[in-house]
Design a protein around this motif. Structure first.
Motif, PDB file in Angstrom:
ATOM      1  N   LEU A 169      -8.319  -0.037  -1.911  1.00  8.26           N
ATOM      2  CA  LEU A 169      -7.420  -1.277  -1.661  1.00  8.26           C
ATOM      3  C   LEU A 169      -7.881  -1.961  -0.393  1.00  8.26           C
ATOM      4  O   LEU A 169      -7.304  -2.929   0.119  1.00  8.26           O
ATOM      5  CB  LEU A 169      -5.892  -0.735  -1.775  1.00  8.26           C
ATOM      6  CG  LEU A 169      -5.453  -0.275  -3.037  1.00  8.26           C
ATOM      7  CD1 LEU A 169      -3.874   0.190  -2.955  1.00  8.26           C
ATOM      8  CD2 LEU A 169      -5.523  -1.250  -4.071  1.00  8.26           C
ATOM      9  N   ASP A 170      -8.925  -1.227   0.535  1.00 11.50           N
ATOM     10  CA  ASP A 170      -8.892  -1.618   1.737  1.00 11.50           C
ATOM     11  C   ASP A 170      -9.869  -2.982   1.603  1.00 11.50           C
ATOM     12  O   ASP A 170     -10.607  -3.029   0.657  1.00 11.50           O
ATOM     13  CB  ASP A 170      -9.578  -0.591   2.563  1.00 11.50           C
ATOM     14  CG  ASP A 170      -8.541   0.468   3.100  1.00 11.50           C
ATOM     15  OD1 ASP A 170      -7.451   0.129   3.248  1.00 11.50           O
ATOM     16  OD2 ASP A 170      -9.015   1.586   3.196  1.00 11.50           O
ATOM     17  N   SER A 201      -0.022 -10.812   2.330  1.00 11.88           N
ATOM     18  CA  SER A 201       0.653 -10.116   3.606  1.00 11.88           C
ATOM     19  C   SER A 201      -0.703  -9.521   4.260  1.00 11.88           C
ATOM     20  O   SER A 201      -0.716  -9.009   5.550  1.00 11.88           O
ATOM     21  CB  SER A 201       1.607  -9.103   3.518  1.00 11.88           C
ATOM     22  OG  SER A 201       0.929  -8.030   3.236  1.00 11.88           O
ATOM     23  N   CYS A 202      -1.977  -9.770   3.886  1.00  7.20           N
ATOM     24  CA  CYS A 202      -3.309  -9.347   4.440  1.00  7.20           C
ATOM     25  C   CYS A 202      -3.317  -7.881   4.711  1.00  7.20           C
ATOM     26  O   CYS A 202      -3.876  -7.121   5.471  1.00  7.20           O
ATOM     27  CB  CYS A 202      -3.570  -9.932   5.811  1.00  7.20           C
ATOM     28  SG  CYS A 202      -3.688 -11.794   5.636  1.00  7.20           S
ATOM     29  N   GLN A 223     -10.536  -9.862  -0.947  1.00  8.22           N
ATOM     30  CA  GLN A 223     -11.957 -10.111  -1.276  1.00  8.22           C
ATOM     31  C   GLN A 223     -12.151  -9.429  -2.801  1.00  8.22           C
ATOM     32  O   GLN A 223     -13.040  -9.798  -3.497  1.00  8.22           O
ATOM     33  CB  GLN A 223     -12.845  -9.232  -0.460  1.00  8.22           C
ATOM     34  CG  GLN A 223     -13.101  -9.905   0.863  1.00  8.22           C
ATOM     35  CD  GLN A 223     -13.451 -11.239   1.085  1.00  8.22           C
ATOM     36  OE1 GLN A 223     -14.298 -11.687   0.393  1.00  8.22           O
ATOM     37  NE2 GLN A 223     -12.728 -12.238   1.772  1.00  8.22           N
ATOM     38  N   LYS A 224     -11.179  -8.457  -3.176  1.00 11.08           N
ATOM     39  CA  LYS A 224     -11.351  -7.925  -4.479  1.00 11.08           C
ATOM     40  C   LYS A 224     -10.195  -8.492  -5.487  1.00 11.08           C
ATOM     41  O   LYS A 224      -8.997  -9.042  -5.073  1.00 11.08           O
ATOM     42  CB  LYS A 224     -10.917  -6.572  -4.441  1.00 11.08           C
ATOM     43  CG  LYS A 224     -12.064  -5.882  -3.575  1.00 11.08           C
ATOM     44  CD  LYS A 224     -11.599  -4.520  -3.385  1.00 11.08           C
ATOM     45  CE  LYS A 224     -12.273  -3.720  -2.542  1.00 11.08           C
ATOM     46  NZ  LYS A 224     -12.107  -2.261  -1.954  1.00 11.08           N
ATOM     47  N   ASP A 225     -10.494  -8.921  -6.703  1.00 10.49           N
ATOM     48  CA  ASP A 225      -9.597  -9.216  -7.716  1.00 10.49           C
ATOM     49  C   ASP A 225      -8.430  -8.541  -7.897  1.00 10.49           C
ATOM     50  O   ASP A 225      -8.528  -7.147  -8.214  1.00 10.49           O
ATOM     51  CB  ASP A 225     -10.468  -9.491  -8.897  1.00 10.49           C
ATOM     52  CG  ASP A 225      -9.409 -10.069 -10.082  1.00 10.49           C
ATOM     53  OD1 ASP A 225      -9.173 -11.217  -9.980  1.00 10.49           O
ATOM     54  OD2 ASP A 225      -9.349  -9.265 -11.131  1.00 10.49           O
ATOM     55  N   LYS A 265       0.854  -1.048  -0.150  1.00 13.59           N
ATOM     56  CA  LYS A 265      -0.113  -0.012  -0.013  1.00 13.59           C
ATOM     57  C   LYS A 265       0.785   1.136  -0.005  1.00 13.59           C
ATOM     58  O   LYS A 265       0.625   2.130  -0.674  1.00 13.59           O
ATOM     59  CB  LYS A 265      -0.894   0.102   1.363  1.00 13.59           C
ATOM     60  CG  LYS A 265      -2.034  -1.097   1.030  1.00 13.59           C
ATOM     61  CD  LYS A 265      -2.856  -1.054   2.251  1.00 13.59           C
ATOM     62  CE  LYS A 265      -4.061   0.071   2.186  1.00 13.59           C
ATOM     63  NZ  LYS A 265      -5.085  -0.018   3.230  1.00 13.59           N
ATOM     64  N   GLU A 266       1.955   1.233   0.787  1.00 15.35           N
ATOM     65  CA  GLU A 266       2.805   2.366   0.866  1.00 15.35           C
ATOM     66  C   GLU A 266       3.344   2.490  -0.642  1.00 15.35           C
ATOM     67  O   GLU A 266       3.786   3.733  -1.113  1.00 15.35           O
ATOM     68  CB  GLU A 266       3.889   2.349   1.708  1.00 15.35           C
ATOM     69  CG  GLU A 266       4.866   3.354   2.293  1.00 15.35           C
ATOM     70  CD  GLU A 266       4.047   4.679   2.489  1.00 15.35           C
ATOM     71  OE1 GLU A 266       4.392   5.790   2.084  1.00 15.35           O
ATOM     72  OE2 GLU A 266       2.895   4.647   3.331  1.00 15.35           O
TER      73      GLU A 266
END
Length: 193
Positions: free
Chosen positions: A192-193, A145-146, A151-153, A81-82
Motif C-alpha cells: 500500500l506504500d 488523504s495521501c 501511483q497504484k490502481d 492503512k490502519e
C-alpha cells in the motif's frame, strides 16, 4: 392447524453452520444433521427443506454475520492503512484461535461447492464483490488523504488485499505459526506504500 416448533430456528441454524463447516457439504449426511441439530428428520424437512436449502441458509447467515464485521472494521477506523491492518490482524487472530482449523466457512464453500453449484457460486461472487468494494473504498480514502500511494490502481490494490484475506484463511487451516501471518501482513501493508 400447524404445530408450533419446539426449537429455536436460529439456534438450529448455528448448529448447522458448525456441522457443514466441520464436515463440508459433501461430507455431511442427513443423519449427521438430524443427530447434530437435535431435531427430528421431519422437523428438519418441514423447517429447512432439503440439505441444500439448509446449506444455503447456513452460508447466508455466516455471510451476513462476517461480512458485517469486516465492513465495520474497514468503515469505522479513521486511517485507511490502519483499517486494513486491523482487519488483517483480526482475521489472523480469528483463524488462529480456531483449534479445529476449520478455516473460513465461505472460502471452504467456494472451494468445495461453488464450482458445481450456481447458487453457491452466485453467493460467493456477491460476497467477494462486497468485500472488494469495502477495501476499494478504504484504499480510495487513503489515496485521497495521501496515506496510500496514488501511483497504484485502487481496484487492483483492493483485489490484492482481499486475496490476501482469503490466503490467510486458507493458510490457517494448516499452520498456527503467528510469524507466518505477521510476515504476510507486513508485506501486504508494504504493497500500500
Amino acid at each position: 392447524m400447524a404445530r408450533t416448533k419446539d426449537f429455536d430456528e436460529n439456534e438450529v441454524l448455528c448448529k448447522a453452520i458448525d456441522i457443514f463447516w466441520h464436515k463440508g457439504y459433501n461430507g455431511t449426511s442427513m443423519q449427521d444433521l438430524v443427530d447434530g441439530l437435535g431435531i427430528s428428520r421431519s422437523s428438519l424437512y418441514d423447517t429447512y427443506g432439503d440439505k441444500h436449502t439448509l446449506f444455503i441458509k447456513a452460508l447466508q447467515s455466516y455471510q451476513d454475520t462476517n461480512s458485517g464485521k469486516v465492513c465495520n472494521i474497514v468503515s469505522n477506523t479513521g486511517s485507511a492503512k490502519e483499517a486494513i491492518k486491523k482487519l488483517l490482524e483480526y482475521i489472523t487472530v480469528e483463524m488462529l484461535s480456531d483449534k479445529k482449523h476449520k478455516g473460513c466457512f465461505m472460502v471452504n464453500a467456494e472451494v468445495e461447492v461453488a464450482p458445481h453449484d450456481e447458487e453457491v457460486n452466485r453467493m460467493i461472487c456477491q460476497n467477494d464483490q462486497q468485500m472488494e468494494d469495502a477495501f476499494y473504498m478504504a484504499i480510495k480514502k487513503g489515496q485521497e488523504s495521501c496515506e496510500i500511494s496514488s501511483q497504484k490502481d485502487a481496484k487492483a490494490l483492493a483485489r490484492f488485499t482481499f486475496n490476501t484475506v482469503k490466503g490467510i484463511r486458507v493458510t490457517a487451516k494448516s499452520t498456527t505459526d503467528k510469524a507466518v501471518f505477521d510476515d504476510i501482513i507486513k508485506l501486504a501493508m508494504a504493497a500500500l506504500d
